[in-house]
Write a protein that holds these residues in place. Structure first.
Motif, PDB file in Angstrom:
ATOM      1  N   SER A  36     -29.833  13.711  48.509  1.00 53.46           N
ATOM      2  CA  SER A  36     -29.188  13.004  47.455  1.00 53.46           C
ATOM      3  C   SER A  36     -27.914  12.300  47.654  1.00 53.46           C
ATOM      4  O   SER A  36     -27.857  11.122  47.278  1.00 53.46           O
ATOM      5  CB  SER A  36     -28.541  14.056  46.459  1.00 53.46           C
ATOM      6  N   ILE A  37     -27.087  12.812  48.778  1.00 53.53           N
ATOM      7  CA  ILE A  37     -26.233  11.971  49.281  1.00 53.53           C
ATOM      8  C   ILE A  37     -26.633  10.877  50.022  1.00 53.53           C
ATOM      9  O   ILE A  37     -26.044   9.718  50.158  1.00 53.53           O
ATOM     10  CB  ILE A  37     -25.103  13.167  50.034  1.00 53.53           C
ATOM     11  N   GLY A  38     -27.721  11.172  50.882  1.00 57.17           N
ATOM     12  CA  GLY A  38     -28.283   9.932  51.616  1.00 57.17           C
ATOM     13  C   GLY A  38     -28.780   8.840  50.520  1.00 57.17           C
ATOM     14  O   GLY A  38     -28.567   7.561  50.794  1.00 57.17           O
ATOM     15  N   LEU A  39     -29.334   9.166  49.280  1.00 55.61           N
ATOM     16  CA  LEU A  39     -29.592   8.199  48.544  1.00 55.61           C
ATOM     17  C   LEU A  39     -28.363   7.209  47.896  1.00 55.61           C
ATOM     18  O   LEU A  39     -28.360   6.262  48.009  1.00 55.61           O
ATOM     19  CB  LEU A  39     -30.075   9.001  47.203  1.00 55.61           C
ATOM     20  N   VAL A  40     -27.277   8.180  47.979  1.00 58.65           N
ATOM     21  CA  VAL A  40     -25.944   7.201  47.273  1.00 58.65           C
ATOM     22  C   VAL A  40     -25.854   6.343  48.463  1.00 58.65           C
ATOM     23  O   VAL A  40     -25.514   5.230  48.254  1.00 58.65           O
ATOM     24  CB  VAL A  40     -24.903   8.140  47.259  1.00 58.65           C
ATOM     25  N   SER A  41     -26.001   6.903  49.778  1.00 56.69           N
ATOM     26  CA  SER A  41     -25.494   5.704  50.879  1.00 56.69           C
ATOM     27  C   SER A  41     -26.662   4.599  50.766  1.00 56.69           C
ATOM     28  O   SER A  41     -26.177   3.369  51.098  1.00 56.69           O
ATOM     29  CB  SER A  41     -25.732   6.560  52.205  1.00 56.69           C
ATOM     30  N   THR A  42     -27.911   4.730  50.989  1.00 56.12           N
ATOM     31  CA  THR A  42     -28.689   3.580  50.835  1.00 56.12           C
ATOM     32  C   THR A  42     -28.636   2.822  49.819  1.00 56.12           C
ATOM     33  O   THR A  42     -28.649   1.587  49.782  1.00 56.12           O
ATOM     34  CB  THR A  42     -30.003   4.142  51.012  1.00 56.12           C
ATOM     35  N   PHE A  43     -28.501   3.576  48.593  1.00 55.31           N
ATOM     36  CA  PHE A  43     -28.178   2.600  47.478  1.00 55.31           C
ATOM     37  C   PHE A  43     -26.939   1.712  47.304  1.00 55.31           C
ATOM     38  O   PHE A  43     -27.048   0.347  47.214  1.00 55.31           O
ATOM     39  CB  PHE A  43     -27.813   3.610  46.320  1.00 55.31           C
ATOM     40  N   ILE A  44     -25.894   2.124  48.124  1.00 55.69           N
ATOM     41  CA  ILE A  44     -24.682   1.371  48.291  1.00 55.69           C
ATOM     42  C   ILE A  44     -25.023   0.050  49.209  1.00 55.69           C
ATOM     43  O   ILE A  44     -24.659  -1.134  48.975  1.00 55.69           O
ATOM     44  CB  ILE A  44     -23.501   2.124  48.710  1.00 55.69           C
ATOM     45  N   THR A  45     -25.622   0.725  50.504  1.00 56.31           N
ATOM     46  CA  THR A  45     -25.566  -0.401  51.620  1.00 56.31           C
ATOM     47  C   THR A  45     -26.832  -1.325  51.428  1.00 56.31           C
ATOM     48  O   THR A  45     -26.662  -2.497  51.261  1.00 56.31           O
ATOM     49  CB  THR A  45     -25.889   0.281  52.962  1.00 56.31           C
ATOM     50  N   GLY A  46     -27.945  -1.050  50.452  1.00 57.79           N
ATOM     51  CA  GLY A  46     -28.756  -1.657  50.178  1.00 57.79           C
ATOM     52  C   GLY A  46     -28.479  -2.646  49.080  1.00 57.79           C
ATOM     53  O   GLY A  46     -28.798  -3.759  48.766  1.00 57.79           O
ATOM     54  N   GLY A  47     -27.691  -2.105  48.222  1.00 58.90           N
ATOM     55  CA  GLY A  47     -27.214  -3.005  46.867  1.00 58.90           C
ATOM     56  C   GLY A  47     -26.139  -4.074  47.189  1.00 58.90           C
ATOM     57  O   GLY A  47     -26.207  -5.060  46.768  1.00 58.90           O
ATOM     58  N   LEU A  48     -25.420  -3.780  48.361  1.00 53.53           N
ATOM     59  CA  LEU A  48     -24.621  -4.942  48.964  1.00 53.53           C
ATOM     60  C   LEU A  48     -25.280  -6.096  49.170  1.00 53.53           C
ATOM     61  O   LEU A  48     -24.796  -7.176  48.769  1.00 53.53           O
ATOM     62  CB  LEU A  48     -23.572  -4.300  50.049  1.00 53.53           C
ATOM     63  N   THR A  49     -26.422  -5.908  49.986  1.00 52.72           N
ATOM     64  CA  THR A  49     -26.904  -7.062  50.263  1.00 52.72           C
ATOM     65  C   THR A  49     -27.829  -7.931  49.242  1.00 52.72           C
ATOM     66  O   THR A  49     -28.047  -8.993  49.114  1.00 52.72           O
ATOM     67  CB  THR A  49     -28.042  -6.792  51.504  1.00 52.72           C
ATOM     68  N   GLY A  50     -27.893  -6.975  48.133  1.00 49.96           N
ATOM     69  CA  GLY A  50     -28.689  -7.831  46.726  1.00 49.96           C
ATOM     70  C   GLY A  50     -27.525  -8.735  46.363  1.00 49.96           C
ATOM     71  O   GLY A  50     -27.963  -9.730  45.510  1.00 49.96           O
ATOM     72  N   ILE A  51     -26.362  -8.650  46.403  1.00 50.23           N
ATOM     73  CA  ILE A  51     -25.344  -9.599  45.746  1.00 50.23           C
ATOM     74  C   ILE A  51     -25.504 -10.813  46.700  1.00 50.23           C
ATOM     75  O   ILE A  51     -25.187 -11.904  45.801  1.00 50.23           O
ATOM     76  CB  ILE A  51     -23.857  -8.834  46.177  1.00 50.23           C
ATOM     77  N   ILE A  52     -25.847 -10.883  48.056  1.00 48.21           N
ATOM     78  CA  ILE A  52     -25.880 -12.168  48.674  1.00 48.21           C
ATOM     79  C   ILE A  52     -27.718 -12.600  47.871  1.00 48.21           C
ATOM     80  O   ILE A  52     -27.498 -13.926  47.753  1.00 48.21           O
ATOM     81  CB  ILE A  52     -26.292 -11.859  50.149  1.00 48.21           C
ATOM     82  N   LEU A  53     -28.483 -11.887  47.952  1.00 47.52           N
ATOM     83  CA  LEU A  53     -29.778 -12.393  47.455  1.00 47.52           C
ATOM     84  C   LEU A  53     -29.808 -12.820  45.846  1.00 47.52           C
ATOM     85  O   LEU A  53     -30.519 -13.618  45.498  1.00 47.52           O
ATOM     86  CB  LEU A  53     -30.890 -11.293  47.789  1.00 47.52           C
ATOM     87  N   GLY A  54     -28.962 -12.103  45.207  1.00 46.72           N
ATOM     88  CA  GLY A  54     -28.822 -12.641  43.795  1.00 46.72           C
ATOM     89  C   GLY A  54     -28.060 -13.841  43.500  1.00 46.72           C
ATOM     90  O   GLY A  54     -28.345 -14.399  42.530  1.00 46.72           O
TER      91      GLY A  54
END
Length: 606
Positions: A391-409
């Motif tokens: 679950s903590i791993g999910l929070v980590s990948t959700f944040i790191t993966g989400g940040l690049t979404g700001i670039i792609l968005g």
């Protein structure tokens, strides 16, 4: 109706004489019992996941060592790898089927199917789903669609090879390439059946949550898992029919001579009769499902994480109402952002800026969830079991993966990295790895409820740490390869000297991928061994508050032997103290939902 698998035939006494003695077929195969159906989804999802991961390992090996000869290619791919060298056509087909299996068959059906079925009746206090028959039907339609999808791999001319997004004309013209023939037809038939299964399941989940809650279980007392699975079902009902229409029109174009998605096409000098259609129309229809699909995959994982983080922090979830509001906001916004997949399709720049705005808007509820998880963990009495680590791993990948979404968005920034490995890295982290972590966390957490036994904790730790390191080892370098301009879906880049310097990084990513694939075998061993030989589970192994832990360890028909318990409080009264600073229940840091409020005790649901 049927009861689930139990260790003793004597459990039939609990069934209050509801039905006749059941056979093997009515109990294990065509079962109406939600607990058995969830196991069927889980095992099928794991099997499909195994195929999907194996495919990714094959094409990662091809990317790291192009034109090398591998015996395993020859063994697994046969005529598609003469003398062990992978054929370019099968590379595209592997990418296509890998994407389809992982997105739909593992992370949509495997995740939602398993946990919606297992948890909805147990957490809201219901005997079973609203319609046991519809539930059974939804599983068997999923099973049939899985069989057809796997069968399409063995077609003589090759499986579908137009990418998992199956854009026309590759998917619309049977003569376009080998995989555009029967392989593509089977893909479309499989997906049509899959969508029917998904809709049947979703309608069932919605009706069950709305109509079958036990006494006292108001919507604001639902665990966040329930909110997530409920809203996921709503998004599915809204968006899957659009993909169904796209698949249907594509079948018309392929087989009945229509021109919905085709116009002015030449093949080898021959002018085809199609005119007036638009492949961009297909993109709109596909991504109108495709983006909500990301949240259909992600929300159940986030809901599972909410439950596990609160339970293992021994603290109430931070901002319950904000979490519910963010789930609702994500559901609404997910239907108005699909254009960010199409910034380079000739879209009007003004429309691009509208989609940029809505895409950046959806980052807000996503960030609310991330901050609330971190705040729940803050100063908690953390129980670091495998479910909590994932679950903590999910929070980590959700944040790191989400940040690049700001670039792609952002439509201007996206143009530079569109269709490069930057996009692949982004969505694998934010959707793929995050959802898989949520899935695995859920399996470790609810395994005792499903099978009455505990999984091996130490093997769980090995599984988590190797998977976590390897997941970042694969997808973190991929961002840099993408920013260097390396395009997706090329089976080799040896023709482009500009990319020679990136070969070593491809090798590193592939080595991490092979290790990650191998460590999943540790999980599979742990899973299947524990079903039969694991340590017997107590009724409430994690000391949790939700209703499913009040049911007997042995599965019985109807979940509770007597009356269904009544609910008196929300699901997150962990470490709750009275005015004297003592725990509400002396010597126990959790208060189950079935415990009535004490005199002078205030009900929380902030």
């Amino acid at each position: 109706m049927s009861a689930t698998a139990t260790a003793h035939a004597g459990d039939q006494e609990h069934d209050h004489g509801h039905h006749h003695k059941e056979t093997f077929i009515s109990k294990y195969i065509f079962s109406y019992d939600h607990k058995m159906i969830s196991k069927q989804y889980l095992i099928t999802g794991l099997f499909m996941g195994f195929i999907g991961i194996l495919m990714s390992l094959l094409f990662r090996m091809q990317l790291a060592w192009p034109s090398e000869s591998f015996k395993i290619f020859e063994v697994l791919l046969g005529k598609w790898a003469p003398e062990g060298v992978m054929d370019p056509n099968i590379y595209l087909a592997l990418v296509t089927i890998h994407g389809t299996i992982m997105v739909f068959f593992v992370l949509t059906a495997g995740l939602s199917g398993t946990f919606s079925n297992l948890l909805i009746p147990l957490q809201i206090g219901a005997r079973d789903m609203a319609s046991g028959f519809m539930n059974m039907l939804s599983y068997w339609l999923f099973f049939i669609s899985s069989v057809i999808m796997v069968a399409s791999i063995f077609v003589e001319a090759g499986p579908a090879a137009a990418g998992w997004t199956i854009y026309p004309p590759l998917s619309a013209l049977p003569q376009a390439q080998g995989g555009s023939g029967l392989g593509m037809t089977l893909w479309l038939v499989s997906m049509a059946i899959f969508i029917a299964s998904s809709l049947l399941g979703s309608l069932n989940y919605i009706v069950t949550v709305l109509n079958l809650r036990t006494k006292g279980m108001s919507m604001t007392r639902l665990p966040l898992t329930m909110w997530a699975l409920f809203i996921t079902a709503v998004i599915g009902v809204v968006s899957f029919p659009v993909l169904f229409s796209a698949a249907l029109l594509l079948i018309f174009d392929r087989s009945f001579g229509t021109s919905f998605f085709l116009s002015d096409i030449f093949i080898q000098g021959e002018v085809l009769h199609h005119q007036g259609g638009s492949p961009v129309l297909f993109e709109h229809l596909f991504w109108f499902l495709g983006h909500p699909e990301v949240y259909i995959v992600l929300l159940p994982a986030l809901g599972i994480t909410s439950e596990i983080i609160a339970t293992n922090s021994r603290k109430p979830i931070f901002g319950y109402r904000a979490m519910v509001a963010s789930i609702l906001a994500i559901a609404f916004l997910s239907t108005i952002v699909w254009g960010h997949h199409m910034f380079v399709s000739g879209m009007n720049p003004f429309l691009g800026s509208v989609f940029t705005f809505t895409t950046l808007l959806i980052a807000i509820p996503s960030a609310v969830k991330a901050f609330n998880y971190i705040t729940t963990l803050w100063k908690g009495n953390l129980q670091m079991n495998p479910a909590m680590l994932f679950s903590i791993g999910l929070v980590s990948t959700f944040i790191t993966g989400g940040l690049t979404g700001i670039i792609l968005g952002d439509s201007t920034l996206d143009i530079n990295v569109h269709d490069t490995y930057f996009v692949v890295a982004h969505f694998h982290l934010v959707m793929g790895i995050s959802a898989i972590y949520g899935f695995l966390a859920g399996v470790y957490h609810w395994f005792p409820k499903m099978y009455g036994r505990m999984m091996n904790k130490n093997l769980g730790y090995v599984h988590f740490w190797v998977t976590a390191v390897c997941a970042y080892g694969i997808f973190f370098p991929m961002h840099f390869v993408g920013m260097a301009g390396l395009p997706r879906r090329y089976y080799t880049n040896t023709n482009f000297p500009i990319f020679d310097d990136l070969m070593d990084i491809n090798v590193v990513m592939t080595v991490f991928a092979l290790i990650a694939g191998a460590v999943q075998l540790v999980f599979l061993y742990n899973f299947f061994y524990s079903i039969f030989y694991g340590e017997k589970a107590p009724r409430n192994p994690w000391k949790a508050n939700t209703l499913e832990w009040t049911t007997p360890v042995e599965h019985i028909h109807g979940n509770w032997p007597g009356e269904i318990p009544e609910v008196h409080r929300w699901a997150y009264d962990y470490s709750k103290t009275n005015e004297n600073g003592e725990y509400v229940i002396p010597g126990q840091d959790f208060v189950p939902q079935t415990v009535p409020l004490q005199e002078g005790e205030e009900e929380l649901n902030h």
